[in-house]
Scaffold this active site. Sequence first.
Site, PDB file in Angstrom:
ATOM      1  CB  THR A  73     122.580  52.004  62.543  1.00  0.00           C
ATOM      2  OG1 THR A  73     121.368  52.488  63.090  1.00  0.00           O
ATOM      3  CG2 THR A  73     122.984  53.045  61.542  1.00  0.00           C
ATOM      4  CG  ASN A 151     110.849  54.083  63.811  1.00  0.00           C
ATOM      5  OD1 ASN A 151     110.323  54.582  62.563  1.00  0.00           O
ATOM      6  ND2 ASN A 151     112.266  55.079  64.671  1.00  0.00           N
ATOM      7  CD  GLN A 183     110.458  49.682  65.909  1.00  0.00           C
ATOM      8  OE1 GLN A 183     109.673  48.376  66.284  1.00  0.00           O
ATOM      9  NE2 GLN A 183     111.670  50.444  66.388  1.00  0.00           N
ATOM     10  CB  SER A 203     117.687  46.397  65.691  1.00  0.00           C
ATOM     11  OG  SER A 203     118.184  46.436  66.931  1.00  0.00           O
ATOM     12  N   GLY A 204     118.577  43.881  67.336  1.00  0.00           N
ATOM     13  CA  GLY A 204     118.583  43.081  68.377  1.00  0.00           C
ATOM     14  C   GLY A 204     118.044  43.276  69.537  1.00  0.00           C
ATOM     15  CG  HIS A 205     118.494  47.766  70.851  1.00  0.00           C
ATOM     16  ND1 HIS A 205     117.487  48.929  70.893  1.00  0.00           N
ATOM     17  CD2 HIS A 205     118.809  47.922  69.296  1.00  0.00           C
ATOM     18  CE1 HIS A 205     117.825  49.630  69.669  1.00  0.00           C
ATOM     19  NE2 HIS A 205     118.403  48.870  68.715  1.00  0.00           N
ATOM     20  CB  THR A 240     136.251  38.836  66.843  1.00  0.00           C
ATOM     21  OG1 THR A 240     138.197  39.004  65.801  1.00  0.00           O
ATOM     22  CG2 THR A 240     135.864  37.816  68.134  1.00  0.00           C
ATOM     23  CB  CYS A 327     118.000  57.342  66.000  1.00  0.00           C
ATOM     24  SG  CYS A 327     117.793  56.061  66.825  1.00  0.00           S
TER      25      CYS A 327
END
Length: 377
Positions: A73, A151, A183, A203-205, A240, A327
């Site tokens: 996002t 997606n 995707q 995206s990581g997840h 960070t 989402c």
Amino acid sequence: MNRFVYLDNNATTSISSEIYEEIKPFLTLQYGNPSSPYGFGRKVREEIIKARENIAKLITAKSKQIVFNSGATEGNCSAINSGIKNFPNKKKIITTTVEHSSILEYCKLLAKSGYEVAYIPVDENGNLNLNKLEKEIDKNTAVVSIQYANNETGVVLDISGINKLISKKKKEYDFMFCMDMVQALGKRKVDVAKLKVDLASFSGHKIHALKGSGFMYVREPNKFIPMITGHQENNLRGGTENVCGIVALGKAAELLFNNETEISVIQELRNYLEEEVEKLFPLCVINGKRADRLCNTTSLSFTNTSGNELMFALEKEGICVSTGSACNSESSEPSHVLVAMRVKYPANTIRISLSNSTTKGEIDYLIQSLKKYFKNN
Ligand code: PLP
């Protein structure tokens, strides 16, 4: 509930055990700030460098072209933001009718502040209308933002056609070409060096790493205008670093090198599911079936039940599927993607998305549960 079967891997994925092991030290003893000059911080910084190299290798980029962030996002919004800031006198953004809400919502916001947004339609198979795209790109265009794969349906757009068109148009006009590649990663070989893409988000997840983590590919870092300022990430994304998220991404990349066999196993299982569904429920429509699709996704529209009802009935059997994008799951509107594809019964749809841990036993259990539901309803 006697079983738990997770078939909603386009919404999110489980954290793989290898990744979990890899991040453990960074949750406990190795908590140094990567910006600290002493060894305790430097060691963490070295892990970030390693993760960046792995990610770059996975998508055929250079390390300096990878910017870690909080997910796609942020990546999608940052890409569009950088594009429009690069061309302050251009006021047009071009995207598609089937993008993820992260793009569509940001475009809506920009439209309120004077941008013209053109939405390129798709046909009933989910394929993009390239003629319309060609006509829309003009001297006022700052950004073209197009997804690689959808997606909800798994439809992969005509990447080589889009690439050719973008190359041709870039000879006439200067604009930023952004791609939501979320995707595709892990389900297709992604080679950004072969694409005409300027900025891409990941995206990581969705790849068995952590939620709230992701990265961007930035073809020309010197042209990137950050949305979040600060010295981290070579001045391209302040704050960070999410060390665990980044280390997890690095490990996820390693696990995805040479995963062609895994992709074909997932695809066989998805095809088996579709063949069984077609046999049992001849009126069921597989959305986008005639298009090129991701290996793991199937979008099924039934004539005689609502997607929501079916989703909750499957939940009672311990099975997680969705009716569309996670989402948009709280929206009562039918999916904008299925409406754009002119699907006859968009509200009667469920999306099933597999992962590398899905088994044939789980697919058989889903098929039995579908049979039971339609027998009783
Ligand atoms: N783009 C696509 C195609 C997605 O499927 C998703 C997540 O569902 C996103 C963007 C947003 O990614 P994130 O959850 O990392 O913000």
